[in-house]
Motif scaffolding. Structure first.
Motif, PDB file in Angstrom:
ATOM      1  N   GLU A 149       0.837  -1.199   0.000  1.00 36.01           N
ATOM      2  CA  GLU A 149       0.000   0.000   0.000  1.00 36.01           C
ATOM      3  C   GLU A 149       0.874   1.253   0.000  1.00 36.01           C
ATOM      4  O   GLU A 149       1.728   1.433   0.879  1.00 36.01           O
ATOM      5  CB  GLU A 149      -0.913   0.027   1.230  1.00 36.01           C
ATOM      6  CG  GLU A 149      -1.760   1.288   1.329  1.00 36.01           C
ATOM      7  CD  GLU A 149      -2.384   1.491   2.699  1.00 36.01           C
ATOM      8  OE1 GLU A 149      -1.996   2.455   3.402  1.00 36.01           O
ATOM      9  OE2 GLU A 149      -3.249   0.677   3.073  1.00 36.01           O
TER      10      GLU A 149
ATOM     11  N   TYR B 204       0.892   8.841  -3.511  1.00 35.58           N
ATOM     12  CA  TYR B 204       1.682   8.668  -4.735  1.00 35.58           C
ATOM     13  C   TYR B 204       1.263   9.732  -5.736  1.00 35.58           C
ATOM     14  O   TYR B 204       0.064   9.936  -5.939  1.00 35.58           O
ATOM     15  CB  TYR B 204       1.485   7.269  -5.328  1.00 35.58           C
ATOM     16  CG  TYR B 204       2.355   7.045  -6.554  1.00 35.58           C
ATOM     17  CD1 TYR B 204       3.674   6.652  -6.410  1.00 35.58           C
ATOM     18  CD2 TYR B 204       1.851   7.281  -7.833  1.00 35.58           C
ATOM     19  CE1 TYR B 204       4.478   6.473  -7.527  1.00 35.58           C
ATOM     20  CE2 TYR B 204       2.647   7.115  -8.950  1.00 35.58           C
ATOM     21  CZ  TYR B 204       3.960   6.700  -8.795  1.00 35.58           C
ATOM     22  OH  TYR B 204       4.768   6.540  -9.888  1.00 35.58           O
TER      23      TYR B 204
ATOM     24  N   ARG C 268       0.501  -6.843  -6.059  1.00 35.42           N
ATOM     25  CA  ARG C 268      -0.325  -5.674  -6.383  1.00 35.42           C
ATOM     26  C   ARG C 268       0.135  -4.501  -5.539  1.00 35.42           C
ATOM     27  O   ARG C 268       0.623  -4.662  -4.410  1.00 35.42           O
ATOM     28  CB  ARG C 268      -1.814  -5.932  -6.098  1.00 35.42           C
ATOM     29  CG  ARG C 268      -2.477  -6.965  -6.992  1.00 35.42           C
ATOM     30  CD  ARG C 268      -2.655  -6.460  -8.422  1.00 35.42           C
ATOM     31  NE  ARG C 268      -3.452  -7.380  -9.213  1.00 35.42           N
ATOM     32  CZ  ARG C 268      -2.981  -8.465  -9.822  1.00 35.42           C
ATOM     33  NH1 ARG C 268      -1.698  -8.770  -9.716  1.00 35.42           N
ATOM     34  NH2 ARG C 268      -3.784  -9.236 -10.541  1.00 35.42           N
ATOM     35  N   ILE C 269      -0.059  -3.293  -6.090  1.00 34.44           N
ATOM     36  CA  ILE C 269       0.172  -2.063  -5.338  1.00 34.44           C
ATOM     37  C   ILE C 269      -1.185  -1.429  -5.055  1.00 34.44           C
ATOM     38  O   ILE C 269      -1.966  -1.174  -5.978  1.00 34.44           O
ATOM     39  CB  ILE C 269       1.087  -1.102  -6.110  1.00 34.44           C
ATOM     40  CG1 ILE C 269       2.506  -1.695  -6.189  1.00 34.44           C
ATOM     41  CG2 ILE C 269       1.113   0.268  -5.448  1.00 34.44           C
ATOM     42  CD1 ILE C 269       3.488  -0.868  -6.970  1.00 34.44           C
TER      43      ILE C 269
ATOM     44  N   THR D  31      -3.396   1.652  -4.017  1.00 39.35           N
ATOM     45  CA  THR D  31      -3.209   3.101  -4.113  1.00 39.35           C
ATOM     46  C   THR D  31      -4.515   3.843  -3.864  1.00 39.35           C
ATOM     47  O   THR D  31      -5.601   3.331  -4.150  1.00 39.35           O
ATOM     48  CB  THR D  31      -2.649   3.491  -5.507  1.00 39.35           C
ATOM     49  OG1 THR D  31      -2.466   4.906  -5.568  1.00 39.35           O
ATOM     50  CG2 THR D  31      -3.593   3.071  -6.626  1.00 39.35           C
TER      51      THR D  31
ATOM     52  N   HIS E 267      -4.074   6.069 -10.415  1.00 36.56           N
ATOM     53  CA  HIS E 267      -3.159   5.331 -11.288  1.00 36.56           C
ATOM     54  C   HIS E 267      -3.585   3.868 -11.433  1.00 36.56           C
ATOM     55  O   HIS E 267      -3.847   3.181 -10.445  1.00 36.56           O
ATOM     56  CB  HIS E 267      -1.735   5.379 -10.731  1.00 36.56           C
ATOM     57  CG  HIS E 267      -1.125   6.739 -10.736  1.00 36.56           C
ATOM     58  ND1 HIS E 267      -1.415   7.690  -9.776  1.00 36.56           N
ATOM     59  CD2 HIS E 267      -0.244   7.323 -11.590  1.00 36.56           C
ATOM     60  CE1 HIS E 267      -0.728   8.798 -10.023  1.00 36.56           C
ATOM     61  NE2 HIS E 267      -0.024   8.603 -11.119  1.00 36.56           N
TER      62      HIS E 267
ATOM     63  N   GLN F 104      -1.479   1.757 -12.995  1.00 33.55           N
ATOM     64  CA  GLN F 104      -0.205   1.072 -12.824  1.00 33.55           C
ATOM     65  C   GLN F 104       0.766   1.986 -12.100  1.00 33.55           C
ATOM     66  O   GLN F 104       0.782   3.205 -12.330  1.00 33.55           O
ATOM     67  CB  GLN F 104       0.397   0.658 -14.173  1.00 33.55           C
ATOM     68  CG  GLN F 104      -0.244  -0.567 -14.801  1.00 33.55           C
ATOM     69  CD  GLN F 104       0.717  -1.262 -15.766  1.00 33.55           C
ATOM     70  OE1 GLN F 104       1.693  -0.672 -16.241  1.00 33.55           O
ATOM     71  NE2 GLN F 104       0.453  -2.528 -16.044  1.00 33.55           N
ATOM     72  N   ILE F 105       1.581   1.390 -11.239  1.00 27.94           N
ATOM     73  CA  ILE F 105       2.661   2.111 -10.559  1.00 27.94           C
ATOM     74  C   ILE F 105       3.885   1.204 -10.594  1.00 27.94           C
ATOM     75  O   ILE F 105       3.799   0.019 -10.240  1.00 27.94           O
ATOM     76  CB  ILE F 105       2.292   2.453  -9.105  1.00 27.94           C
ATOM     77  CG1 ILE F 105       1.128   3.459  -9.066  1.00 27.94           C
ATOM     78  CG2 ILE F 105       3.497   3.023  -8.350  1.00 27.94           C
ATOM     79  CD1 ILE F 105       0.635   3.777  -7.653  1.00 27.94           C
TER      80      ILE F 105
ATOM     81  N   HIS G 188       3.472  -2.108 -12.238  1.00 23.79           N
ATOM     82  CA  HIS G 188       2.670  -3.116 -11.567  1.00 23.79           C
ATOM     83  C   HIS G 188       1.208  -2.674 -11.558  1.00 23.79           C
ATOM     84  O   HIS G 188       0.919  -1.479 -11.395  1.00 23.79           O
ATOM     85  CB  HIS G 188       3.144  -3.322 -10.123  1.00 23.79           C
ATOM     86  CG  HIS G 188       4.272  -4.297 -10.002  1.00 23.79           C
ATOM     87  ND1 HIS G 188       5.500  -4.085 -10.575  1.00 23.79           N
ATOM     88  CD2 HIS G 188       4.351  -5.505  -9.373  1.00 23.79           C
ATOM     89  CE1 HIS G 188       6.299  -5.102 -10.294  1.00 23.79           C
ATOM     90  NE2 HIS G 188       5.620  -5.980  -9.578  1.00 23.79           N
TER      91      HIS G 188
ATOM     92  N   THR H  33      -2.436  -1.919 -10.097  1.00 25.09           N
ATOM     93  CA  THR H  33      -2.838  -1.385  -8.797  1.00 25.09           C
ATOM     94  C   THR H  33      -4.222  -1.898  -8.395  1.00 25.09           C
ATOM     95  O   THR H  33      -5.002  -2.356  -9.230  1.00 25.09           O
ATOM     96  CB  THR H  33      -2.876   0.151  -8.802  1.00 25.09           C
ATOM     97  OG1 THR H  33      -3.884   0.593  -9.721  1.00 25.09           O
ATOM     98  CG2 THR H  33      -1.534   0.735  -9.184  1.00 25.09           C
TER      99      THR H  33
ATOM    100  N   ARG I 112      -7.162   0.087  -6.750  1.00 26.17           N
ATOM    101  CA  ARG I 112      -7.533   1.459  -6.412  1.00 26.17           C
ATOM    102  C   ARG I 112      -8.639   1.453  -5.365  1.00 26.17           C
ATOM    103  O   ARG I 112      -9.706   0.873  -5.573  1.00 26.17           O
ATOM    104  CB  ARG I 112      -7.992   2.205  -7.662  1.00 26.17           C
ATOM    105  CG  ARG I 112      -6.881   2.456  -8.663  1.00 26.17           C
ATOM    106  CD  ARG I 112      -7.417   2.997  -9.979  1.00 26.17           C
ATOM    107  NE  ARG I 112      -8.220   4.196  -9.742  1.00 26.17           N
ATOM    108  CZ  ARG I 112      -8.944   4.785 -10.686  1.00 26.17           C
ATOM    109  NH1 ARG I 112      -8.980   4.282 -11.909  1.00 26.17           N
ATOM    110  NH2 ARG I 112      -9.655   5.860 -10.416  1.00 26.17           N
TER     111      ARG I 112
END
Length: 376
Positions: A118, A122, A155-156, A158, A162, A164-165, A168, A170, A172
């Motif tokens: 997490e 960003y 996974r990121i 966010t 975004h 992708q970050i 990768h 995301t 959301r």
């Protein structure tokens, strides 16, 4: 599924971020995970430790040695995750990437652990200004290692827009609240001759409270029929930003109109919300080059049932009747316009609170669990 909410900070009773972490952890449990919480703490001897729920996993000691060890000793943590068959790790990222953290993530991924990272904010590079040599080394190391770290992340998560970050995908989500922990306020009777403003924050340069103080300076250059008072809660008394704000208030002769309350929580903070008319969100996210953000503070204000102002773009609130959005620049806040906004805002606290029913942590963390179930 056994899971671990992994954070590398302290959990403090008066800290808003700590409350967020506890609420997220609770929400993961409500969404069906058998999750434990990992964080830093101090033992009875004052030694720095890393613990999982109430069990000490690693003891780092005291002083400089402890500060070094906490950034590089993760063997016992990796062993605990492996021995206890923890299949999912949710990590709150506070810019800690270095080769040792990369190795920890590599070991977890090798054992089949799913990792979600997490990012509370960003992009975030603009948060760092006027760095000391030691801080510069830490920040530069993070910039070199973060994409390397992300190689081992599934996974990121966010709060931004975004998809992708760091190459990768995301997940959301929006910030959320635990409604059980936030009481709805009792709004004070409207007073046409007074307006009380309340800003609650950890006080960093991007909160932009100086813009409101500049606005008060302009407002009080002439005799005004409405007395406007700005109550500020939060910030360490010896922090640079608090000293700067207090110095500005003294130079402008606004001591009667800007009150610093320090850190507050519990019933004392609840009472202050009951005595104020409008809350103040972030007024300076543009200072760290952020346009779109879903600030936790906005949701907390709405859950309490208080109208508020901010300057960023936030799809959860931009067109709400109880929100005043000001320009994202360095202009002073137009206090007369703010007075008019408050005068014309007639929603009841319960109505404002109802508008954020979907912005609970249970709802937001369900999005995380849904993606997790698709991966495993």
């Amino acid at each position: 599924m056994k899971a671990l909410f992994m954070t590398f900070q302290y959990i403090l009773p008066c800290d808003g971020i700590s409350k967020k972490i506890v609420a997220q952890n609770k929400a993961l449990k409500c969404n069906g995970l058998d999750v434990e919480l990992a964080c830093f703490d101090r033992d009875e001897s004052g030694r720095l430790i890393y613990k999982i729920d109430d069990r000490t996993i690693e003891t780092y000691g005291k002083g400089i040695a402890a500060k070094i060890k906490k950034r590089c000793l993760f063997g016992k943590l990796a062993k605990y995750i492996s021995d206890n068959d923890i299949r999912f790790v949710y990590v709150r990222y506070i810019h800690f990437a270095n080769p040792f953290f990369v190795d920890l993530f590599r070991r977890l991924r090798k054992n089949g652990t799913v990792i979600f990272l997490e990012l509370p904010t960003y992009p975030y590079d603009s948060e760092y200004k006027n760095l000391s040599l030691r801080s510069f080394v830490s920040v530069y190391t993070e910039r070199l290692c973060r994409r390397w770290l992300a190689k081992y992340v599934d996974r990121i998560v966010t709060f931004s827009s975004h998809d992708q970050i760091w190459n990768h995908p995301t997940v959301r989500i929006s910030n959320g609240v635990d409604m059980d922990e936030i009481p709805v306020r009792s709004a004070p009777p409207k007073n046409p001759a007074a307006l009380n403003l309340l800003g609650v924050a950890g006080l960093m340069f991007w909160h932009g409270f100086d813009r409101l103080i500049e606005g008060l300076r302009e407002y009080y250059r002439t005799l005004q029929p409405v007395k406007v008072v700005f109550n500020i809660v939060g910030g360490k008394p010896d922090s640079e930003i608090v000293r700067e704000l207090k110095d500005k208030v003294r130079r402008y002769g606004l001591q009667e109109f800007v009150i610093f309350h320090g850190e507050m929580s519990g019933s004392a903070l609840d009472d202050l919300f009951d005595r104020n008319d409008v809350a103040v969100g972030c007024l300076g996210c543009h200072r760290k080059n952020i346009v779109h953000v879903k600030a936790l503070k906005n949701i907390e204000y709405a859950a309490r049932g208080i109208p508020f102002i901010y300057s960023e773009s936030n799809e959860d609130f931009d067109f709400k009747e109880y929100v005043l959005k000001i320009p994202a620049n360095e202009s002073p806040v137009d206090i007369a316009f703010l007075v008019a906004f408050s005068k014309n805002m007639n929603m009841f606290p319960e109505e404002i609170r109802t508008s954020v029913n979907r912005l609970t942590w249970n709802e937001q963390m369900s999005k995380v669990v849904k993606v997790l179930n698709q991966i495993i």
